[in-house]
Design a protein around this motif. Structure first.
Motif, PDB file in Angstrom:
ATOM      1  N   GLY A  74      65.729  21.348  61.883  1.00  0.00           N
ATOM      2  CA  GLY A  74      64.367  21.700  62.294  1.00  0.00           C
ATOM      3  C   GLY A  74      64.284  23.133  62.793  1.00  0.00           C
ATOM      4  O   GLY A  74      63.343  23.874  62.474  1.00  0.00           O
ATOM      5  N   LEU A  77      64.450  25.539  59.869  1.00  0.00           N
ATOM      6  CA  LEU A  77      63.161  25.601  59.171  1.00  0.00           C
ATOM      7  C   LEU A  77      62.163  26.441  59.968  1.00  0.00           C
ATOM      8  O   LEU A  77      61.415  27.237  59.401  1.00  0.00           O
ATOM      9  CB  LEU A  77      62.609  24.184  58.951  1.00  0.00           C
ATOM     10  N   ARG A  82      63.105  27.881  55.479  1.00  0.00           N
ATOM     11  CA  ARG A  82      63.479  26.952  54.415  1.00  0.00           C
ATOM     12  C   ARG A  82      64.970  26.652  54.473  1.00  0.00           C
ATOM     13  O   ARG A  82      65.701  27.293  55.234  1.00  0.00           O
ATOM     14  CB  ARG A  82      63.111  27.516  53.043  1.00  0.00           C
ATOM     15  N   SER A 127      63.585  18.623  53.291  1.00  0.00           N
ATOM     16  CA  SER A 127      62.907  19.887  52.981  1.00  0.00           C
ATOM     17  C   SER A 127      63.312  20.394  51.591  1.00  0.00           C
ATOM     18  O   SER A 127      62.521  21.026  50.900  1.00  0.00           O
ATOM     19  CB  SER A 127      63.187  20.944  54.058  1.00  0.00           C
ATOM     20  N   GLU A 130      61.157  18.500  49.222  1.00  0.00           N
ATOM     21  CA  GLU A 130      59.786  19.004  49.216  1.00  0.00           C
ATOM     22  C   GLU A 130      59.661  20.257  48.350  1.00  0.00           C
ATOM     23  O   GLU A 130      58.686  20.425  47.622  1.00  0.00           O
ATOM     24  CB  GLU A 130      59.382  19.343  50.652  1.00  0.00           C
ATOM     25  N   GLN A 131      60.661  21.141  48.439  1.00  0.00           N
ATOM     26  CA  GLN A 131      60.576  22.383  47.658  1.00  0.00           C
ATOM     27  C   GLN A 131      61.153  22.201  46.247  1.00  0.00           C
ATOM     28  O   GLN A 131      61.176  23.129  45.460  1.00  0.00           O
ATOM     29  CB  GLN A 131      61.270  23.527  48.405  1.00  0.00           C
TER      30      GLN A 131
END
Ligand code: NAD
Length: 250
Positions: A74, A77, A82, A127, A130-131
């Motif tokens: 976290g 990010l 990223r 993450s 997600e990307q």
């Protein structure tokens, strides 16, 4: 452009200046990545990151603790935006024989090497998903392949073999999300993990068993990390790259 321009890489166990993690962090940075070095408090990850340059960060994180992994991801990010690369490098070993392995020995070695690889991957994958891109590189060991390296006990071989299975299963599960997961199996590389622990009388025999005739250096592993972290390897997933001087040709 540099191979890892605009990429963010997490390196666990990356603070030891003589270790594979720090050498990899340095080479990832040299190829353009911003790096987050994660390590235990006593290893001072912030100082290690500062040595690499102001664009890098160091975070205290214990990979055996799920909440610590999630908090670190976290923070990466939040501060770097990223996560493109995760190098699961944190590891410990113990030179103990089968009949002497206690429950506490087993837990210590399995927790850092195997549970830590799972927890940190679980923290980074959402993450990446997600990307729709990511590269995870896990440091296993020749010890997993030949049943004992030179210093690690059977529980270390088991943990590192577990890493190979976990990584291959994750490669299969997340291929559709364009997340690649690969392993490196280093042979004998000169770092703090084995410093002063190779008995002099065994040294010649060990060197004799290595076709390239020398012990490896951390940068030999780092080069493979950069390959597996970058698009140079974009069609590789679930593979294991041996970096062992030919110690195990199979
Ligand atoms: P090292 O001891 O220098 O590095 C290990 C790092 O992991 C240290 O910085 C340590 O502080 C960190 N660490 C330990 N427990 C942790 C935890 N719970 N959470 C976060 N960080 C933790 O040794 P190295 O040789 O650089 O080892 C790096 C990896 O390579 C390890 O996984 C090791 O098993 C593997 N490996 C090393 C060799 C070799 O010959 N050096 C061979 C095969 C595999």
């Amino acid at each position: 452009p540099l191979l890892l321009q605009d990429k963010v890489a997490i390196v666990t166990g990356g603070a030891g200046r003589n270790g594979l993690g720090y050498a990899s962090a340095r080479m990832l940075a040299a190829h353009g990545a911003r790096v987050a070095i994660l390590d235990l408090e006593q290893a001072d990850p912030a100082a290690a990151a500062a040595e690499l340059g102001p664009q890098h960060i160091g975070l205290v994180a214990d990979v055996t603790d799920k909440a610590s992994c999630v908090a670190a991801a976290g923070e990466v990010l939040k501060r770097l935006g990223r996560i493109d690369v995760l190098l699961n490098n944190a590891g410990i070993t113990q030179p103990i024989k089968t009949l002497d392995i206690t429950g506490a020995n087993y837990d210590a070695v399995l927790d850092v090497n195997l549970r830590g690889t799972l927890y940190m991957s679980q923290a980074a994958i959402p993450s990446m998903r997600e990307q729709k891109s990511g590269a995870i590189v896990c440091i296993s060991s020749v010890s997993a392949q030949r049943g004992g390296g030179i210093l690690g006990g059977p529980h270390y071989s088991a943990a590192k073999a577990g890493v190979l299975g976990l990584a291959k299963a994750m490669a299969r599960e997340f291929g559709g999300d364009n997340i690649r997961v690969n392993c490196i199996t280093p042979g004998l590389i000169a770092t703090d993990i084995n410093k002063g622990k190779i008995p002099e009388d065994k040294r010649a025999a060990i060197l004799d068993s290595i076709p390239l005739g020398c012990i490896g250096e951390p940068n030999d592993v780092a080069g493979c990390v950069v390959f597996l972290a970058s698009d140079l390897s974009k069609y590789c997933t679930g593979i294991t790259v041996d970096v062992n001087g030919g110690m195990l040709i199979h």
